[in-house]
Scaffold this motif. Sequence first.
Motif, PDB file in Angstrom:
ATOM      1  N   VAL A 184       0.860  -1.173   0.000  1.00 48.89           N
ATOM      2  CA  VAL A 184       0.000   0.000   0.000  1.00 48.89           C
ATOM      3  C   VAL A 184       0.905   1.236   0.000  1.00 48.89           C
ATOM      4  CG1 VAL A 184      -0.171   0.083   2.523  1.00 48.89           C
ATOM      5  CG2 VAL A 184      -1.945   1.139   1.141  1.00 48.89           C
ATOM      6  N   SER A 185       0.462   2.319  -0.603  1.00 54.07           N
ATOM      7  CA  SER A 185       1.313   3.511  -0.663  1.00 54.07           C
ATOM      8  C   SER A 185       0.480   4.785  -0.770  1.00 54.07           C
ATOM      9  CB  SER A 185       2.262   3.438  -1.873  1.00 54.07           C
ATOM     10  OG  SER A 185       3.144   4.540  -1.875  1.00 54.07           O
ATOM     11  N   TRP A 186       0.964   5.834  -0.105  1.00 51.74           N
ATOM     12  CA  TRP A 186       0.324   7.153  -0.232  1.00 51.74           C
ATOM     13  C   TRP A 186       1.208   8.110  -1.050  1.00 51.74           C
ATOM     14  CZ3 TRP A 186       3.645  10.577   2.098  1.00 51.74           C
ATOM     15  CH2 TRP A 186       4.463  10.080   3.125  1.00 51.74           C
ATOM     16  N   SER A 187       2.163   7.521  -1.744  1.00 52.31           N
ATOM     17  CA  SER A 187       2.991   8.329  -2.647  1.00 52.31           C
ATOM     18  C   SER A 187       3.333   7.471  -3.854  1.00 52.31           C
ATOM     19  CB  SER A 187       4.271   8.803  -1.946  1.00 52.31           C
ATOM     20  OG  SER A 187       5.112   7.703  -1.633  1.00 52.31           O
ATOM     21  N   PHE A 188       3.696   8.149  -4.942  1.00 49.66           N
ATOM     22  CA  PHE A 188       4.054   7.418  -6.152  1.00 49.66           C
ATOM     23  C   PHE A 188       5.000   8.275  -6.981  1.00 49.66           C
ATOM     24  CE2 PHE A 188       3.299   5.620 -10.445  1.00 49.66           C
ATOM     25  CZ  PHE A 188       3.566   4.286 -10.145  1.00 49.66           C
ATOM     26  N   PRO A 189       6.077   7.682  -7.507  1.00 51.67           N
ATOM     27  CA  PRO A 189       7.012   8.471  -8.302  1.00 51.67           C
ATOM     28  C   PRO A 189       6.401   8.878  -9.640  1.00 51.67           C
ATOM     29  CG  PRO A 189       7.770   6.175  -8.060  1.00 51.67           C
ATOM     30  CD  PRO A 189       6.493   6.298  -7.315  1.00 51.67           C
ATOM     31  N   ALA A 216      -4.633  13.892  10.555  1.00 47.53           N
ATOM     32  CA  ALA A 216      -4.103  12.891   9.622  1.00 47.53           C
ATOM     33  C   ALA A 216      -4.488  13.180   8.179  1.00 47.53           C
ATOM     34  CB  ALA A 216      -4.569  11.491  10.007  1.00 47.53           C
ATOM     35  N   GLY A 217      -5.690  13.674   7.968  1.00 49.85           N
ATOM     36  CA  GLY A 217      -6.136  13.905   6.600  1.00 49.85           C
ATOM     37  C   GLY A 217      -6.817  12.701   5.984  1.00 49.85           C
ATOM     38  N   HIS A 218      -6.378  11.481   6.385  1.00 49.67           N
ATOM     39  CA  HIS A 218      -6.989  10.233   5.899  1.00 49.67           C
ATOM     40  C   HIS A 218      -7.144  10.238   4.374  1.00 49.67           C
ATOM     41  CE1 HIS A 218      -7.623   9.326  10.093  1.00 49.67           C
ATOM     42  NE2 HIS A 218      -8.357  10.408  10.253  1.00 49.67           N
ATOM     43  N   SER A 219      -6.030  10.383   3.693  1.00 50.78           N
ATOM     44  CA  SER A 219      -6.038  10.611   2.244  1.00 50.78           C
ATOM     45  C   SER A 219      -6.455   9.413   1.407  1.00 50.78           C
ATOM     46  CB  SER A 219      -4.635  11.024   1.785  1.00 50.78           C
ATOM     47  OG  SER A 219      -3.735   9.925   1.890  1.00 50.78           O
ATOM     48  N   GLY A 220      -6.280   8.212   1.907  1.00 49.94           N
ATOM     49  CA  GLY A 220      -6.421   7.045   1.044  1.00 49.94           C
ATOM     50  C   GLY A 220      -5.081   6.707   0.426  1.00 49.94           C
ATOM     51  N   GLY A 221      -5.025   5.556  -0.232  1.00 52.22           N
ATOM     52  CA  GLY A 221      -3.763   5.135  -0.831  1.00 52.22           C
ATOM     53  C   GLY A 221      -3.982   4.202  -2.002  1.00 52.22           C
ATOM     54  N   TRP A 222      -2.907   3.938  -2.695  1.00 54.33           N
ATOM     55  CA  TRP A 222      -2.918   3.016  -3.833  1.00 54.33           C
ATOM     56  C   TRP A 222      -2.265   1.697  -3.420  1.00 54.33           C
ATOM     57  CZ3 TRP A 222      -0.496   7.970  -4.791  1.00 54.33           C
ATOM     58  CH2 TRP A 222      -1.317   8.888  -5.456  1.00 54.33           C
ATOM     59  N   VAL A 238       4.361  -0.662  -9.903  1.00 55.13           N
ATOM     60  CA  VAL A 238       3.335  -0.029 -10.733  1.00 55.13           C
ATOM     61  C   VAL A 238       2.044   0.007  -9.922  1.00 55.13           C
ATOM     62  CG1 VAL A 238       4.367  -0.783 -12.907  1.00 55.13           C
ATOM     63  CG2 VAL A 238       2.674  -2.241 -11.775  1.00 55.13           C
ATOM     64  N   LYS A 239       1.147   0.908 -10.272  1.00 57.45           N
ATOM     65  CA  LYS A 239      -0.135   0.983  -9.572  1.00 57.45           C
ATOM     66  C   LYS A 239      -1.000  -0.207  -9.952  1.00 57.45           C
ATOM     67  CE  LYS A 239      -0.531   5.965  -8.779  1.00 57.45           C
ATOM     68  NZ  LYS A 239      -1.231   7.224  -9.121  1.00 57.45           N
ATOM     69  N   ALA A 240      -1.539  -0.891  -8.924  1.00 58.63           N
ATOM     70  CA  ALA A 240      -2.387  -2.059  -9.155  1.00 58.63           C
ATOM     71  C   ALA A 240      -3.824  -1.787  -8.731  1.00 58.63           C
ATOM     72  CB  ALA A 240      -1.844  -3.259  -8.393  1.00 58.63           C
ATOM     73  N   SER A 241      -4.128  -0.556  -8.334  1.00 56.81           N
ATOM     74  CA  SER A 241      -5.492  -0.206  -7.935  1.00 56.81           C
ATOM     75  C   SER A 241      -5.714   1.281  -8.132  1.00 56.81           C
ATOM     76  CB  SER A 241      -5.740  -0.558  -6.458  1.00 56.81           C
ATOM     77  OG  SER A 241      -5.140   0.404  -5.604  1.00 56.81           O
ATOM     78  N   ASP A 242      -6.974   1.658  -8.170  1.00 58.34           N
ATOM     79  CA  ASP A 242      -7.327   3.063  -8.062  1.00 58.34           C
ATOM     80  C   ASP A 242      -7.137   3.465  -6.599  1.00 58.34           C
ATOM     81  OD1 ASP A 242      -8.042   3.229 -10.756  1.00 58.34           O
ATOM     82  OD2 ASP A 242     -10.109   2.569 -10.339  1.00 58.34           O
TER      83      ASP A 242
END
Length: 430
Positions: free
Chosen positions: A273-278, A375-381, A391-395
Amino acid sequence: MKHVAKLAAAAALGALMGSTALAEGLYTPNLAYRTGPFAATGIPLMNGQADYMAMLNARDGGIGGVPVDFEECETGYSTEKGVECYEKTKGKAIVTQPWSTGITLQVLPKTNVDEIPILAPGYGFSPMADGKVFQWAFNAPLSYWDGASIILKFLQDQGDLSGKKVAFLHLDHPFGKEPLPYLETKAEALGFELLPIPVGLKEMQNQSAQWLQIRRERPDYVIMWGWGAMNAGAITEAVKTKFPMENMLGVWWSGHDADLDIVGEEGKGYKSVSWSFPNPDAPVMADVKQHVIDAGKSQASAEELDGVFYSRGLVISAILAEGIHVAQEHFDKAEISPSDLRWGLENLDMSEARLEELGLTGMVPPFSTSCSNHAGHSGGWILEWDGAKFVKASDLIMPDSEAISELEVSRAMEYAEANAPWPVNEDCEM
């Protein structure tokens, strides 16, 4: 044109405080760990953080025309050294960045007295999201409980978890134990068996006992809450024991490119899981390259620049810089205090439009904070290793905010009562 406007605004704001403020700068110490068993993951994060601030200094003269002093104090991820660094730097700091759940827990009570904001993006003590109780602590853009929730939501999308067995392979450290309250609650609610498997600090590179247990228990999934050398050790053991990599998911600190490079194609299917992506094409990357990389001011290697952790370091410093910017604008001054920055961090609005203005499009999900929501509770990919890169495997997957909020409030009050007298912001509305 955007950069010209930024520079003009920065100069105007900086002029408010005169030359003295410009000389002093904004002291934002980072309790870094470039040494020790967690250095492999710490170095690219620290490099990304430092390079973003170096870019602002070179491009804009700092933030609001005031240079950023982004001094590092080396902790080696040691709680004892981290507390020493906090005490050493707190005199003139407007923020503290502890970089360890253990250090965060030790510093947390001190910040009520010293009135210095803790900025712990995506780490620390999950109940810190409750800004009413933890007035000086911020874990935006999301907490560990958010991360655990997103992982479980993704697994539920793959099929009903009822009757399944989920191994929780975690560092035997405050960081590794963080998601347990949420996972235990959801295991009961969703009807799956949770199997905690701790990894001691001395076992990180030799996890044969833990993976023998995994082979014996035959879990449907392994959720990994690892860090540093533990990640590479676990991934190597998973490949060796032929555990299905597509059924292994890690927290965002267990999604480091270099750890998967060790196994290459054999790690294909592993997820994090990630809240950042290059995003190599993001404008901020071009600015960092121009003002920092090409100018020879970076410690980052060429391999780091496209990686998840380097770009996350950039995002972390962008969050801090935005908090400073928001505070400067609100209080109409360039040289801000720690309490000013607290207000700025409570009033972040990292919308899609703002992220585009900052050149961070696609690198972090939108989020906002408030007095009660730190926290903001941003969600993640969900990111997946394709054999060569993530690579991203989800919205974007949003966390289970209702269940998490209830847990935050109850655990925050438990903490406050256990550490009474604990100041609570009664004026802060939920």
